[in-house]
Structure formats: structure tokens, C-alpha cells
Design a protein around this motif. Sequence first.
Motif, PDB file in Angstrom:
ATOM      1  N   LEU A 725     195.394   2.078  44.662  1.00  0.00           N
ATOM      2  CA  LEU A 725     196.261   3.082  45.278  1.00  0.00           C
ATOM      3  C   LEU A 725     196.285   2.888  46.784  1.00  0.00           C
ATOM      4  CD1 LEU A 725     197.967   5.706  45.331  1.00  0.00           C
ATOM      5  CD2 LEU A 725     195.804   6.982  45.440  1.00  0.00           C
ATOM      6  N   TYR A 726     197.507   2.847  47.328  1.00  0.00           N
ATOM      7  CA  TYR A 726     197.698   2.810  48.772  1.00  0.00           C
ATOM      8  C   TYR A 726     198.445   4.081  49.165  1.00  0.00           C
ATOM      9  CZ  TYR A 726     196.316  -2.009  48.175  1.00  0.00           C
ATOM     10  OH  TYR A 726     195.615  -3.150  47.849  1.00  0.00           O
ATOM     11  N   LEU A 727     197.869   4.826  50.107  1.00  0.00           N
ATOM     12  CA  LEU A 727     198.386   6.145  50.468  1.00  0.00           C
ATOM     13  C   LEU A 727     198.619   6.235  51.970  1.00  0.00           C
ATOM     14  CD1 LEU A 727     198.915   9.243  50.075  1.00  0.00           C
ATOM     15  CD2 LEU A 727     196.427   9.554  50.246  1.00  0.00           C
ATOM     16  N   LEU A 728     199.804   6.665  52.347  1.00  0.00           N
ATOM     17  CA  LEU A 728     200.098   7.025  53.732  1.00  0.00           C
ATOM     18  C   LEU A 728     200.378   8.525  53.747  1.00  0.00           C
ATOM     19  CD1 LEU A 728     200.718   6.335  56.709  1.00  0.00           C
ATOM     20  CD2 LEU A 728     203.090   5.901  56.006  1.00  0.00           C
ATOM     21  N   ALA A 729     199.514   9.274  54.438  1.00  0.00           N
ATOM     22  CA  ALA A 729     199.657  10.732  54.520  1.00  0.00           C
ATOM     23  C   ALA A 729     199.915  11.120  55.970  1.00  0.00           C
ATOM     24  CB  ALA A 729     198.403  11.424  54.011  1.00  0.00           C
ATOM     25  N   VAL A 730     201.004  11.846  56.192  1.00  0.00           N
ATOM     26  CA  VAL A 730     201.434  12.242  57.536  1.00  0.00           C
ATOM     27  C   VAL A 730     201.554  13.758  57.577  1.00  0.00           C
ATOM     28  CG1 VAL A 730     203.181  11.984  59.330  1.00  0.00           C
ATOM     29  CG2 VAL A 730     202.742  10.089  57.731  1.00  0.00           C
ATOM     30  N   GLY A 731     200.895  14.368  58.533  1.00  0.00           N
ATOM     31  CA  GLY A 731     200.988  15.814  58.693  1.00  0.00           C
ATOM     32  C   GLY A 731     201.063  16.194  60.162  1.00  0.00           C
ATOM     33  N   VAL A 732     202.072  16.978  60.522  1.00  0.00           N
ATOM     34  CA  VAL A 732     202.253  17.360  61.927  1.00  0.00           C
ATOM     35  C   VAL A 732     202.283  18.876  62.032  1.00  0.00           C
ATOM     36  CG1 VAL A 732     203.594  17.037  64.023  1.00  0.00           C
ATOM     37  CG2 VAL A 732     203.643  15.275  62.242  1.00  0.00           C
ATOM     38  N   SER A 733     201.206  19.428  62.561  1.00  0.00           N
ATOM     39  CA  SER A 733     201.178  20.853  62.913  1.00  0.00           C
ATOM     40  C   SER A 733     201.422  21.050  64.405  1.00  0.00           C
ATOM     41  CB  SER A 733     199.827  21.472  62.536  1.00  0.00           C
ATOM     42  OG  SER A 733     199.634  21.487  61.145  1.00  0.00           O
ATOM     43  N   ALA A 755     191.792  14.458  48.259  1.00  0.00           N
ATOM     44  CA  ALA A 755     191.836  14.634  46.804  1.00  0.00           C
ATOM     45  C   ALA A 755     192.042  13.297  46.100  1.00  0.00           C
ATOM     46  CB  ALA A 755     192.952  15.603  46.430  1.00  0.00           C
ATOM     47  N   LEU A 756     192.831  12.416  46.681  1.00  0.00           N
ATOM     48  CA  LEU A 756     193.078  11.123  46.044  1.00  0.00           C
ATOM     49  C   LEU A 756     192.010  10.102  46.387  1.00  0.00           C
ATOM     50  CD1 LEU A 756     196.914  11.170  46.382  1.00  0.00           C
ATOM     51  CD2 LEU A 756     195.643  10.936  44.256  1.00  0.00           C
ATOM     52  N   GLU A 757     191.411  10.216  47.569  1.00  0.00           N
ATOM     53  CA  GLU A 757     190.309   9.300  47.904  1.00  0.00           C
ATOM     54  C   GLU A 757     189.151   9.471  46.930  1.00  0.00           C
ATOM     55  OE1 GLU A 757     189.602  10.387  51.919  1.00  0.00           O
ATOM     56  OE2 GLU A 757     191.301   9.245  52.722  1.00  0.00           O
ATOM     57  N   GLN A 758     188.995  10.658  46.380  1.00  0.00           N
ATOM     58  CA  GLN A 758     187.929  10.898  45.401  1.00  0.00           C
ATOM     59  C   GLN A 758     188.159  10.145  44.089  1.00  0.00           C
ATOM     60  OE1 GLN A 758     187.649  15.157  44.974  1.00  0.00           O
ATOM     61  NE2 GLN A 758     187.096  15.478  47.126  1.00  0.00           N
ATOM     62  N   GLN A 759     189.370   9.587  43.904  1.00  0.00           N
ATOM     63  CA  GLN A 759     189.669   8.835  42.686  1.00  0.00           C
ATOM     64  C   GLN A 759     189.299   7.364  42.811  1.00  0.00           C
ATOM     65  OE1 GLN A 759     191.113   9.838  39.621  1.00  0.00           O
ATOM     66  NE2 GLN A 759     190.597  11.884  40.354  1.00  0.00           N
ATOM     67  N   SER A 760     188.832   6.945  43.992  1.00  0.00           N
ATOM     68  CA  SER A 760     188.435   5.555  44.183  1.00  0.00           C
ATOM     69  C   SER A 760     187.245   5.232  43.275  1.00  0.00           C
ATOM     70  CB  SER A 760     188.064   5.300  45.640  1.00  0.00           C
ATOM     71  OG  SER A 760     187.787   3.930  45.849  1.00  0.00           O
ATOM     72  N   GLY A 761     187.376   4.176  42.495  1.00  0.00           N
ATOM     73  CA  GLY A 761     186.325   3.801  41.555  1.00  0.00           C
ATOM     74  C   GLY A 761     186.363   4.593  40.267  1.00  0.00           C
ATOM     75  N   GLU A 768     192.988   3.036  49.240  1.00  0.00           N
ATOM     76  CA  GLU A 768     193.058   2.736  50.667  1.00  0.00           C
ATOM     77  C   GLU A 768     194.106   3.668  51.279  1.00  0.00           C
ATOM     78  OE1 GLU A 768     193.984  -0.980  53.726  1.00  0.00           O
ATOM     79  OE2 GLU A 768     193.439  -1.372  51.624  1.00  0.00           O
ATOM     80  N   SER A 769     193.692   4.484  52.219  1.00  0.00           N
ATOM     81  CA  SER A 769     194.588   5.489  52.790  1.00  0.00           C
ATOM     82  C   SER A 769     194.684   5.340  54.299  1.00  0.00           C
ATOM     83  CB  SER A 769     194.105   6.896  52.448  1.00  0.00           C
ATOM     84  OG  SER A 769     192.839   7.144  53.022  1.00  0.00           O
ATOM     85  N   ARG A 770     195.842   5.712  54.811  1.00  0.00           N
ATOM     86  CA  ARG A 770     196.045   5.836  56.244  1.00  0.00           C
ATOM     87  C   ARG A 770     196.515   7.254  56.511  1.00  0.00           C
ATOM     88  NH1 ARG A 770     198.598   0.363  59.006  1.00  0.00           N
ATOM     89  NH2 ARG A 770     196.931  -1.072  58.309  1.00  0.00           N
ATOM     90  N   ASP A 797     200.000  -2.077  41.388  1.00  0.00           N
ATOM     91  CA  ASP A 797     199.419  -1.027  42.220  1.00  0.00           C
ATOM     92  C   ASP A 797     200.320   0.204  42.262  1.00  0.00           C
ATOM     93  OD1 ASP A 797     197.385  -2.816  42.789  1.00  0.00           O
ATOM     94  OD2 ASP A 797     198.337  -3.531  44.628  1.00  0.00           O
ATOM     95  N   MET A 798     199.812   1.225  42.932  1.00  0.00           N
ATOM     96  CA  MET A 798     200.567   2.447  43.135  1.00  0.00           C
ATOM     97  C   MET A 798     200.580   2.772  44.623  1.00  0.00           C
ATOM     98  SD  MET A 798     200.151   6.145  41.196  1.00  0.00           S
ATOM     99  CE  MET A 798     199.823   5.276  39.666  1.00  0.00           C
ATOM    100  N   ALA A 799     201.755   3.218  45.102  1.00  0.00           N
ATOM    101  CA  ALA A 799     201.900   3.621  46.499  1.00  0.00           C
ATOM    102  C   ALA A 799     202.352   5.065  46.554  1.00  0.00           C
ATOM    103  CB  ALA A 799     202.910   2.726  47.214  1.00  0.00           C
TER     104      ALA A 799
END
Length: 971
Positions: A725-733, A755-761, A768-770, A797-799
Amino acid sequence: MLVSLLACGAALSPLQAQEAPVLVLDVGSHTGPLRRLGTDPGGRLAVTASDDKTAMLWDLASGRPLRTLRVPVGEDESGRLYGAAIAPDGRTVALAGTTALAGGQPRIYLFDLPSGNFRSAFRALGANVRHLAWSADGQWLAAAYIGEAALRVFRADGTLAHETRLPADAYGLSINAAGQLAVSAFDGRIRLFNLGATGVQAAGEITVALNDPVGVRHSPDGRLLAVGYFSRTPRGRVQVDVYDGQTRQLQRSFDFGDLYYGNLMNVGWQADGRALYAGGTGYNDAGRFVVKRISWPEGRSEGAVVAGDSIQDFATLPGGRIAFASFDATWTVLDGLRPVMQSGSLTTRVANASALKVSADAASVEWRGASGDTHSFALAARRPGKGEAGSRAPDPSSFRLRVSEWENTRTPKVNGNAVELMPNESSRAAALLPDGGSVMLATSRALRRLNAKGVAMWTVPLHTEARSVNVSADGKLVVAALADGTLRWRRADDGAALLSLLLLQDGRWVVWTEAGYFDAGPGSEDLVGWLVPRPGGERADYFGVSRFRERYLRPDVIDQVLAQRDPARALQVANTQRVQLAQEQANPEVVKSLQAELAPRPLALSLPPVVTLAQVPSTEVGYLPRVETSLAELAINYKLFAADKQAMEKLIVRVDGRPVEATFKQTDIGAGGEAEGRMVIALSKHEGKIQIFAEGPNGTSMPAELDFVSTAPALQPPVDRRPRLYLLAVGVSRYANKDYNLGLAAKDARDFSRALEQQSGIYYQQVESRLLLDEQATRANMLAGLRWLQTVTKPNDMAMLFVAGHGVADAADIYHFLPHDMKDTQVAQTGVSETQLRGTLAAIKGRALFFVDTCFAGKSVGKFTRREITRLANGLASAELGVIVFSGSAPRQESLEDTAWGNGAFTKALVAGLSGNADFRKEGVVTHKGLDYYVAHEVRSLTQGRQTPVTAVPNGISDFPLAAVPATTRK
């Protein structure tokens, strides 16, 4: 059905009208009454013909629809299908009905099985076919006609072999294995013919008990003929007769006095001849229609309520089962009198004449469906629901204007004056106008405004039956509910079409004008589309309205139609407002592009190409086009067609929604304007669904689809089948301009990522997240993150892309996500546009999901007040792009956040669902469908109905897991 975009001027000739593009529905099931049901010899495949102007192929074992077969259609009744028959070899299906306008060319159409591809058409020689039947050897195709009543028998190549003109309409047709043909006519006779090597020979006739025999069916041994009637006996009872087909003598007559209403006009035999079935319009209680089963030869009868509407046809199946088609747009398989299989229907068809309610301005509607559920829709808010306050039921009569015999009769009256109806037309509903001097009458064939003497002030033919009608409080708008599940708004002065709405049981909706301008909820665009005849009028191609999104997705036009009561004026007003808004937003490029797009352009010059499969091998695994191979590559023959001979720019191939490599070889354009080609696809998995798209100057085709299974050793799954899993998470407060700060957007992105990083392994080999939060979430960093996501994701893979913050739509409805360093006066230059988002997500080689929550309550950005993302979601979730989109709120809703929740409502539900709450089946995984269901329910509950997340899933993508749930944490 809606007529095409043509220049105003002279009236269309019948040929022009039949060859004009028409808007039709495509919901994956029938939307109109079924008229005919045919099966293949093995009883595995069924074909149904409907008032909705389509035929459908079905897998009888599962009840699954396989293909929709379309013939050219016109406005009004042209294109309704009443005849459908599968040839004895199971390779051809024949279709016919009311397939031409007056003066046009009626045809009988042949389609290949199992592909469902059009093969050929030939002249029907009559405009109103009501029944088709093949001979057992497949050499003859018989057709029964009404209007200019006749029996015609054609050879398999479409040439006429025999014609008998009949003195009355013919509805029933049967051919036994020995070649005896029986045709029923409304002169009280069954005429018999023999089909043989020397041709078609008359073989006598049977004078039956009543003047209007409808159903006629040979027993399996070919000896007997069962007959059902439209009318009841003089004593008011229902009769079914059985005759000897050779001696023409009556064998048994069955008389039923336990049906209060209707008839048993259609008949069918059990495969072993041990039982006869009869059904029709007969019922005792509303919505409870009866089938009679008569044991043969004993003659014992029993009945059961098995349908919610009238029974239109029977088809014999192996193993003692029988199937019937119903007016409620479904078919059912019976074992004895026990239903064991039924097709589904997603429409919310209005139950009856009194079930439709409207608000004073007719902009909100509410109705009770045939299933008893209440449905509603508010046009201004684009809000489907379960009821609208202030709705009014129609008033069908008053002391001043007395309307009588208007419900389900052929003899309606206004102040005692008979209303003139067309042949075979029945009145269905009535609604008084506020002027007290006129009334709307809705029928099985038309909508009329009648004066106090019952004379039509105007008449509008309908493409299907009306169920109910109502009017606005000021008498300026009429709303008609039709049997296809749509609501149609018309101008009361002259009946001119204004708007149409389709709302399905699953909440999907689309609203459109006759010219094709539309608005739609996520995943809903292609519920309606254009059916465009090819030159010559023998065949037609279907294009979902998503193919014309750039020009015709116009929520602003829809907003104006009822207010202006003139679609052309609504378009003009909306266009003016669009340009003015672009000028206010100081975006000269958008102004220029809008002015170019708003110029009139005929639909015929905007058609994308068409791609079809030229050869479809069949296998023992059902009837869907399917290929089995032992190789790691697959060769497929295809055909391409372009209406204006436009050059193809490229072919796109996707497997389960993701792009794959293919090589192509294409020939020159041949007969019929089609080019043939061959492609070789490199397979990356051992089974899946292939979708092929052709791209040209006018956009992308609808997909051609093929299932495959490969046993190639190279494609066997690896030992560790877990994806990455490759994740790009963007949040602007926090924005550079503090006026636009939000509360929890950055925390939402962080919590979703965790929540998704906990699924590693666990579910994923690796995650891998950014994470880009607040000041880090600049435009440059976000574009770099998108490039990274596109580059690193491999086919297995999943993005995932998650964005939370401000998002706006400009005057051209182009979506822009606003990063930390955006400038409200330069949104196009400082935001991340939908074009950039689409380019990344569509190019990802693995599975791609987009989570977006940017419609935050009360937050406008400069001159940008619109925050809808439906256009973006539907574009990404189109089959040719293949992205699953989870959106935080429905159109014209706001996303809510509360510090007490710790997140925005959408993210709170996502995190809880991924953590295991969405594992409804307790199977240890959370799938995208499970997450969708959980998030929608949880957010509605958390916000007390103020926010409704929606998910758009591309056609061709099946359910798959997003997260694993350890056994220790399952609830």
C-alpha cells in the motif's frame, strides 16, 4: 425517451425521427413492463422484451442480467418490444415489436448469442408485431401482428415465406415440434398451419369460446392447445380451454369464479405435460396477482399469489419448472406454485394513481412505490429521502368538474362526456388543475389536458404507461409518474417537456432535460444515455451521458428549468450567469473556454467511437463473453466504428479497472464503416475482467467487456499474495491566509494515515505513506507527492489518496483542491486541479482509491462559493479511469466536524470502519463495499441525517479487501 438535439425548423419525417438520437435509461434491469419471455432449449438462458424498448439476456440459474439488447427507437411508442424468441440452436435471438414510426421502416432484429452483438435486421412488413416464434428446426420464424393484423412466416434469412391477413388483432402464437403453427385472433378463432419442406400450408381453424383469445400454447407432446382469453364469460367468470390440435375439438374447459378482477389470458405447460399454468390480469386484492396450476389430465386446479402485477407470458423450463414475465418489470421462476427465482428491479415505480404527491411549487416530490416504501426528492437540494413536508396528493374530481371511470378503464368521462381515447388505450390517473375548468388525464399511451367537456386541449404521446399525475398549486406545472420509474415535469399550458428524474432504490439519481443537460449523484451518470442509430437505421449504439460530461453536465441549467418553465431559456440564463461568475473570479482563461463551450454543437458531431468484440468464444461457464487460455497473453478480435469516420487516437485496455499493456493490429475501414483489429494483451493475473476502450477526438467509447481465465504457470500467485500500500494523505487546517483556517482537517489526514499504517505486515506486505499537513501541504509538495504515488505503485499494489481541506469548483465546474499556500484570487494557478488529480490516479498501475472531504460547512473562498465534487467523483469513477472515490458528503451537503468527535464525521467513520467495525460478515477483512456501507450509515447517524457520504465505484470492479481485522479485535 427523449428526442435528439436537432436544429429547430421543419418537422421531422418518420425516417428522420427514427434515425434521431434518443435518451434512454440503463439501470441494469428492465424499467418497463415485460411483454415476452423466451428461453433457450436447455433452460439456462432467458430473453425478455419490454415496454422500455430493450431486451435483456439473463442467466436463469443466478437471475443475473448478462446483456442489454437495443434496437433503434423513436419518440412515443416506437421501439417497444413485444416479441422475443431464441432460436433452437441457442445461437440467435429475434426481437420485434412496435419498431417503426408511422411511415417508417418496421424491422425484425437478429442478435448473436452469447455475445449479444447485433447481427442483422430485415423488413417486418408490418409495424406492430406482438409475438415471435421459431420452428423447432430453426428454418422458420413466425410473427403475429395487430393493427393491420396478420400472420407472417419468414425463412431464417429474413425472406417472406407466407402471409395471411387476419380480420382482427393477433396476440398468441405457438409452433410444435412437428411444425404445426397456431395463431390466435380477436375474431374468436385459432388458425392452424403446417410448416414443411413445401412451405406453409393452412390446416384449418378452431372456433373458441370467447371472441378474444390471447395466449395459445401447444402441449410438450404437440397434441393439445391451451387457450386463454382477454375477457370474462357472460357470467363474469374466467375461462381457460384445452383443444385437441389435430381434431380441433374441445378437450376440457376450466371455469374460475374465485377471481374478482381481470383474466387468465396467458398460458403455459409444464415440460412433462403434467400441468397447465394460466395467469394474466387476474387478482382479488390490489398488487396480489394469481397464477392457476391445473394438473393434467386430472384437471385439479390450485392457485397462488405469485406476482405484484399482471402476468404477461409463460416459458417452459426443464425439471418441471416454469417462468413468467410480469408487468412489474420482473420475471419469476416457479417450482409448482413456489417462486424459486426472481429478477430484481431497482426502480421506485409509483404504486398507483393516488401515490404521487408534490409540493406547492412542484420542486419537491414524494411517492409511494409499488413495494410500499415511500420515496422523495427535493430538486433544489438534490436530496433523495423518505418524505417531503407539504406534499399534496392529486384531486381527481370535484363538484364543478366531475371526472368518472378514470382509473384503469377505457371509458373515462368528464362531466358525463366520454373522452376519446386511442385504440387499446386505458385511463390510469387524473388530477384537477386549480382553474377548476380542466383536468389532466394520464393513460397507458398519452398525457392529456381536458376541458370541462372532456375535449383535449393538448395531447402528448408517452413512450410507456403513466401511473399517476399531479399539478403544482399555481397550475403551471404538471408532474407525471411513468411505469419506467421516472417522474416527468411538463408545462401545463401546452405539455412541453421540462425535466425528468430517475431515483433508484439504492439512492442513485439523475435528472435531465430533453436536450440532454443533466445532473447526477455519484455513480449515477450512466443511468441515462443516448441511443444513436447508425446510418440506414438498422442498428444503434448506446452512449452513457458520462461520454458528454464536459458539455452537458450542467447543474446550473437544471436549477433554472422549473423557474423559467422553458429549457431553452434556462440554458440561456445559466450560460450568462456562468460567464459573469468567471469574470468575477478574474479568470480570463475560463471565460474564454466557457464562451467556446457554450456555442451550439449538434450531438451527432460529438459522438465518441464504438468498440465491440468481433468474436466471443463461449465456454461451459455461463453465457458471459469469456475466454479460457493456457497462455500468459490473450488475443482478441475487435471492431471499431466512428460516426464521422474520425481517426482513433488510441485503444485503452484495463483488467479489473487497472491499465495493462497490449499490442494492436488494425485493418482499414470496411463494410458498414467498421474497422477490424486484433490485440494481444499481456496478462498479469490468472483471471479477471478485461475492458477495452477506444479514444478519439470526441472522447472515450463505452467499454467492450470480456472475462478471462488463464492457467499459465507464470501467472500463478506468489507465495506472499499480500499487496503493498502506498498512501498520500494531505490535510490542511492552517492556511497561509488565516481567514480560511479549518478545525480538524490536518488531524483527519494524520488519523487516517495511522489507521492504515497499522495494516503493515498484516493485510499489506508493507505500507509506505507520505503525510502532508498544514505548512507542509504546499502545491509543490502535493504535486511531488502525486508523482511519487503514480511512480511507485505496481500492478499488484494499492494506492490511496486522502485529502481534507478546502476544495472549490470554478465557473466551469472544474474542481480545485486548495493547498496551504493557495491564493483566493488565483485558484487555477495555486490550487491542485481535478485534471492533475485525474492524471495521477488514472495512470496508477495498481488499484486506486481516492478519499476526499473538502466541503466544510460555512467556508467559502473568495468568489468561489461552490464546493461540489460530484463531477470530479464521477469522472474518476468512470470505467476508463477506474478509481474508487469515497466522498465525505452528498451533492449540496456540507461536511461537518466537531471537537467532541475528535475528527470530521467522515474521517471518524472511516477510521472506525477500517479498524474492524465495517467487517459485517465477521470474515476478518474490511472490503470497500463494507466500508462504504458502514461509513454511510455511521455518518448519517452521527450527524442526524445532515451529512451523507457517497461512494462511486467504476463498472467492472468487484469487491476487494482494504484491511484485515485480527481475530482478537473482531466484534
